[in-house]
Enzyme design. Structure first.
Site, PDB file in Angstrom:
ATOM      1  N   SER A 128      -7.984   1.123   2.183  1.00  0.00           N
ATOM      2  CA  SER A 128      -8.017   0.815   3.608  1.00  0.00           C
ATOM      3  C   SER A 128      -9.446   0.573   4.075  1.00  0.00           C
ATOM      4  O   SER A 128     -10.391   1.176   3.543  1.00  0.00           O
ATOM      5  CB  SER A 128      -7.414   1.968   4.413  1.00  0.00           C
ATOM      6  N   TYR A 153      -6.940  10.579   6.857  1.00  0.00           N
ATOM      7  CA  TYR A 153      -6.324   9.386   6.242  1.00  0.00           C
ATOM      8  C   TYR A 153      -7.370   8.615   5.435  1.00  0.00           C
ATOM      9  O   TYR A 153      -7.148   8.265   4.270  1.00  0.00           O
ATOM     10  CB  TYR A 153      -5.719   8.501   7.327  1.00  0.00           C
TER      11      TYR A 153
END
Length: 345
Positions: A128, A153
């Protein structure tokens, strides 16, 4: 080739399955159909794919179940694994951190162990743009260090890159990590801004615009994501014996391991993004301007030169065109299907 796609009922996963099957690959899907958002959308994605290319096998398996994951590898013997399953969302990681440990760390370890014991030709996994964290040196390049994540995350995605590198080095597994930048398009997740914004605008609900709408995002249309994946699938990384240990490059390795940014490389302010949404919907938003939220990155912009060099391709669909396609799908799908969650902005 025979390809296992994890998260096959997810947003990127369903589009990826469709493209790979159209390219003639044999695809096996894996998904646990969890309730992070309404599972009906996941089932509808699967029906949409099957309506385009016919039936495909999808195993209902939780990544955290090591025995079940291993059994799937034994049964199917995939040549390539495209690992897209994960617990997503920056803000949700503040509410339920355990979900990220179970899926993004334990689940990824189970994928790596299965690739180790049942060797594959290539493991591609989703990382990501959030791994860039506090780094404000843009455009972001995979050759920069990313040691300051701003959310759990992001930390789990950075951990995935490190875990993949160790398995690539120790066991020779060719591993490619893909840092996705703000993916959007038809069949997107209802916790993501396109559906959140579209719902707020069409239903006259207040829309929360964090950082007063001033931060930028490098929006990337879903078709550009799957085009990149399809091209990289058949090009596993090789060892780099001339890799310099004294001046290590963060984006490559002496092991068969590498990283790519997959982004539109044209960042847009959220205020501009919202204006385009209003244009395509033909309605104005009721906007509540708020400060930057914990865990959010200020601006993102992808350097995709490495992707272009490796594949001859860079994301090319402009935001205006992509949002037009998304809004057409949204109007068609949501009148009769599940409703998204409350607006988060």
């Amino acid at each position: 080739m025979k390809i296992l796609v994890t998260g096959a009922a997810g947003f990127i996963g369903a589009h990826c399955v469709l493209r790979l099957m159209r390219d003639g690959h044999q695809v096996i899907g894996l998904d646990n159909f969890n309730a992070y958002y309404d599972p009906q959308l996941k089932h509808d994605r699967v029906r949409w794919v099957r309506g385009q290319v016919g039936d495909f096998q999808i195993a209902r398996v939780d990544l955290a179940d090591a025995a079940a994951v291993d059994a799937l590898f034994v049964r199917e013997c995939p040549q390539v694994v495209i690992h897209l399953a994960a617990q997503a969302g920056v803000r949700y990681s503040l509410e339920n951190p355990q979900a990220y440990l179970n899926s993004n760390l334990s689940g990824f370890l189970n994928i790596l162990e299965s690739c180790r014991h049942h060797p594959v030709e290539h493991l591609i996994y989703a990382s990501s743009s959030s791994v860039y964290g506090a780094n404000q040196h843009t455009p972001y390049t995979v050759h920069d260090d990313v040691n300051h994540p701003l959310s759990l995350y992001a930390a789990t995605k950075k951990a995935n890159e490190l875990m993949a590198h160790s398995y690539s080095y120790l066991f020779g597994i060719p591993c490619t990590g893909l840092r996705f930048f703000t993916v959007y398009g038809p069949w997107g997740r209802p916790d993501m801004s396109p559906i959140q914004f579209a719902r707020a605008i069409t239903e006259g609900l207040p829309l929360k615009l964090f950082n007063y709408g001033m931060h930028q995002r490098d929006f990337t249309y879903i078709d550009d994501i799957v085009e990149s994946i399809a091209r990289l699938t058949v090009h596993p990384p090789h060892t780099h014996p001339d890799w310099d240990r004294e001046h290590p490059d963060a984006g490559s390795s002496m092991a068969p391991w590498c990283l790519f940014n997959i982004g539109g490389h044209h960042p847009v302010e959220l205020k501009t993004y919202l204006a385009l949404m209003e244009k395509h919907l033909g309605q104005k938003a009721i906007v509540e301007l708020l400060p930057l939220q914990p865990g959010d990155v200020l601006n993102t912009c992808a350097d995709t030169d490495d992707l272009a060099q490796a594949t001859g391709f860079q994301p090319r669909i402009e935001l205006d065109e992509g949002l037009g396609r998304f809004i057409a799908w949204y109007r068609d799908y949501y009148p009769t299907a599940c409703r998204p969650r409350a607006v988060r902005g």
